[in-house]
Design an enzyme around this catalytic site. Structure first.
Site, PDB file in Angstrom:
ATOM      1  N   GLU A 127       5.483  -8.423   1.399  1.00  0.00           N
ATOM      2  CA  GLU A 127       6.793  -8.971   1.711  1.00  0.00           C
ATOM      3  C   GLU A 127       7.819  -7.840   1.707  1.00  0.00           C
ATOM      4  O   GLU A 127       7.540  -6.743   1.210  1.00  0.00           O
ATOM      5  CB  GLU A 127       7.167 -10.041   0.679  1.00  0.00           C
ATOM      6  N   PHE A 156       4.707  -6.203   7.562  1.00  0.00           N
ATOM      7  CA  PHE A 156       3.591  -5.254   7.684  1.00  0.00           C
ATOM      8  C   PHE A 156       2.262  -5.986   7.897  1.00  0.00           C
ATOM      9  O   PHE A 156       1.228  -5.564   7.381  1.00  0.00           O
ATOM     10  CB  PHE A 156       3.482  -4.337   6.459  1.00  0.00           C
ATOM     11  N   ILE A 157       2.286  -7.063   8.670  1.00  0.00           N
ATOM     12  CA  ILE A 157       1.094  -7.883   8.818  1.00  0.00           C
ATOM     13  C   ILE A 157       0.287  -7.447  10.039  1.00  0.00           C
ATOM     14  O   ILE A 157       0.708  -7.637  11.188  1.00  0.00           O
ATOM     15  CB  ILE A 157       1.457  -9.377   8.927  1.00  0.00           C
ATOM     16  N   THR A 158      -0.883  -6.871   9.787  1.00  0.00           N
ATOM     17  CA  THR A 158      -1.787  -6.451  10.860  1.00  0.00           C
ATOM     18  C   THR A 158      -2.279  -7.671  11.636  1.00  0.00           C
ATOM     19  O   THR A 158      -2.631  -8.695  11.035  1.00  0.00           O
ATOM     20  CB  THR A 158      -2.988  -5.697  10.269  1.00  0.00           C
ATOM     21  N   GLU A 242     -11.735  -3.306   0.491  1.00  0.00           N
ATOM     22  CA  GLU A 242     -10.629  -2.850   1.326  1.00  0.00           C
ATOM     23  C   GLU A 242     -10.390  -1.360   1.159  1.00  0.00           C
ATOM     24  O   GLU A 242     -10.168  -0.634   2.145  1.00  0.00           O
ATOM     25  CB  GLU A 242      -9.367  -3.633   0.971  1.00  0.00           C
ATOM     26  N   GLN A 336      -2.134  22.063  13.317  1.00  0.00           N
ATOM     27  CA  GLN A 336      -1.608  23.422  13.273  1.00  0.00           C
ATOM     28  C   GLN A 336      -2.414  24.352  14.179  1.00  0.00           C
ATOM     29  O   GLN A 336      -1.854  25.216  14.868  1.00  0.00           O
ATOM     30  CB  GLN A 336      -1.636  23.940  11.829  1.00  0.00           C
ATOM     31  N   GLY A 364      -2.605   0.001  -1.010  1.00  0.00           N
ATOM     32  CA  GLY A 364      -2.207   0.618  -2.276  1.00  0.00           C
ATOM     33  C   GLY A 364      -1.924   2.086  -2.057  1.00  0.00           C
ATOM     34  O   GLY A 364      -2.764   2.828  -1.556  1.00  0.00           O
ATOM     35  N   GLU A 367      -0.050   6.911  -5.041  1.00  0.00           N
ATOM     36  CA  GLU A 367       0.504   6.894  -6.394  1.00  0.00           C
ATOM     37  C   GLU A 367      -0.040   5.708  -7.204  1.00  0.00           C
ATOM     38  O   GLU A 367      -0.320   5.835  -8.405  1.00  0.00           O
ATOM     39  CB  GLU A 367       2.037   6.851  -6.330  1.00  0.00           C
TER      40      GLU A 367
END
Length: 379
Positions: A127, A156-158, A242, A336, A364, A367
């Site tokens: 959300e 952010f719903i795929t 996942e 590069q 996730g 971090e």
């Protein structure tokens, strides 16, 4: 390096996956990136080729195969062929463990379309103010007789635009904390269920990612997935799958970037010689090859642990963290090596660079992965 986790049956499946990507996806890469989504025909073609829902029983169109190595092959071949992102991974890697909680009636209603590619799925967890902190979600569902009434929004719903079938995480008992979270299926066309913006992302341009809005959406109680209040537990149990899927995807992209960079280093000349013959570039390529081999051995070991049922949530978090960070380092170094051409969108290496950046965020953040591993050390 030699890998030992695949059988001849897996390699036969690999050929099917490769043929599908080359025929049904690669020719449309630029068209899909401009449109911001893939075609429904590509989903149906995946279903016809047996590349969707092989985990499900044959009576629903599946093959009854529960082996994550097939998921690995799908991700590897999408990257190796240069195909752009199509949200098959969500449907194959993430959703099966959720759909294991379907009732017999729900299986008959939904699984055949999922396996055939006629039904595109989405998982609505994040959300605007609750990304990694799922307990902070604000979407609610109150019980009114034979229905739940949903209110809230997701982002952010795929597959958010294409989806016909959305598993929505919501609070059926807001006072109960994580024990009050449930999963409810909302189907396309349900009054009050609206698609918001298709998000303009830095990468994964062809994979439609959207906002979803729920305004007094009445859903039959029969659309509850599993038990009421058990949603948080379902989500947590699915995370190892996942996160290994993300690690595999990141590494597959890095391997593709390395292959492109190696070819470029052999053919691009400067000062009268191939740029790969300069010591700085040769050493950089050697370093990347070693990093990729180490990452591949790590991910393959985690994959087999997942197949055997011994992979822990901490192991998956560590693998997701280390592999996505390593993949990003390799891909950035490949860009590069390409010089100015690496920053031009028409070059595949630029797309890989854009697409891979999010691997360190979704499923996730790095971090959060470090926090999970750190806590396991008693810190």
């Amino acid at each position: 390096m030699r890998r030992t986790l695949f059988t001849p049956e897996h390699e036969q499946f690999r050929q099917t996956a490769r043929a599908y990507y080359l025929r049904e996806c690669v020719p449309y890469a630029q068209e899909w990136e401009r449109a911001g989504m893939v075609s429904r025909e590509a989903w149906r073609a995946a279903g016809a080729a047996g590349l969707l829902g092989w985990q499900y029983p044959e009576e629903y169109g599946g093959q009854g195969i529960d082996d994550f190595r097939y998921n690995v092959i799908m991700a590897e071949e999408m990257a190796a062929t240069g195909a752009v992102g199509i949200g098959l991974g969500l449907q194959n890697d993430v959703l099966p463990s959720y759909l294991a909680h379907l009732t017999p009636e729900q299986r008959s209603r939904w699984l055949p379309g999922i396996v055939s590619g006629e039904t595109v799925c989405a998982l609505a967890l994040s959300e605007p103010e609750a990304g990694s902190d799922l307990k902070g979600m604000r979407t609610t569902a109150r019980r009114e007789g034979a229905h739940y009434v949903l209110n809230g929004q997701k982002t952010f719903i795929t597959n958010g635009i294409l989806a016909d079938f959305v598993i929505v995480a919501c609070k059926t008992d807001p006072a109960a904390g994580r024990q009050g979270i449930s999963l409810i299926v909302v189907e396309r066309g349900t009054p009050g269920f609206e698609r918001g913006r298709r998000l303009d992302k830095v990468g994964l341009k062809s994979q439609d990612t959207a906002e979803l809005h729920f305004d007094e959406v009445r859903v039959p109680v029969d659309n509850l997935l599993g038990e009421e209040g058990a949603g948080f537990g379902y989500m947590m149990r699915n995370l190892p799958n996942e996160r290994i899927a993300i690690a595999v995807s990141a590494l597959s992209g890095a391997n593709r970037a390395f292959a492109l960079a190696l070819d470029y280093a052999r053919t691009r000349t400067a000062f009268g010689q191939a740029i790969g013959t300069f010591q700085a570039n040769r050493f950089a390529l050697a370093d990347m090859r070693a990093r990729l081999d180490a990452a591949q051995a790590y991910v393959d070991t985690c994959t087999m642990a997942l197949v055997e049922g011994s992979l822990t949530a901490v192991d998956a978090a560590a693998a997701k963290y280390w592999t996505t960070e390593t993949a990003w380092q390799v891909i950035d170094r490949c860009v590069q090596l390409f010089g100015g051409y690496g920053f031009v969108n028409e070059y595949e290496i630029a797309r890989i660079w854009r697409d891979n950046r999010v691997q360190r965020i979704f499923g996730g953040t790095s971090e959060i992965m470090q926090e999970i591993v750190g806590r396991s050390l008693g810190l």
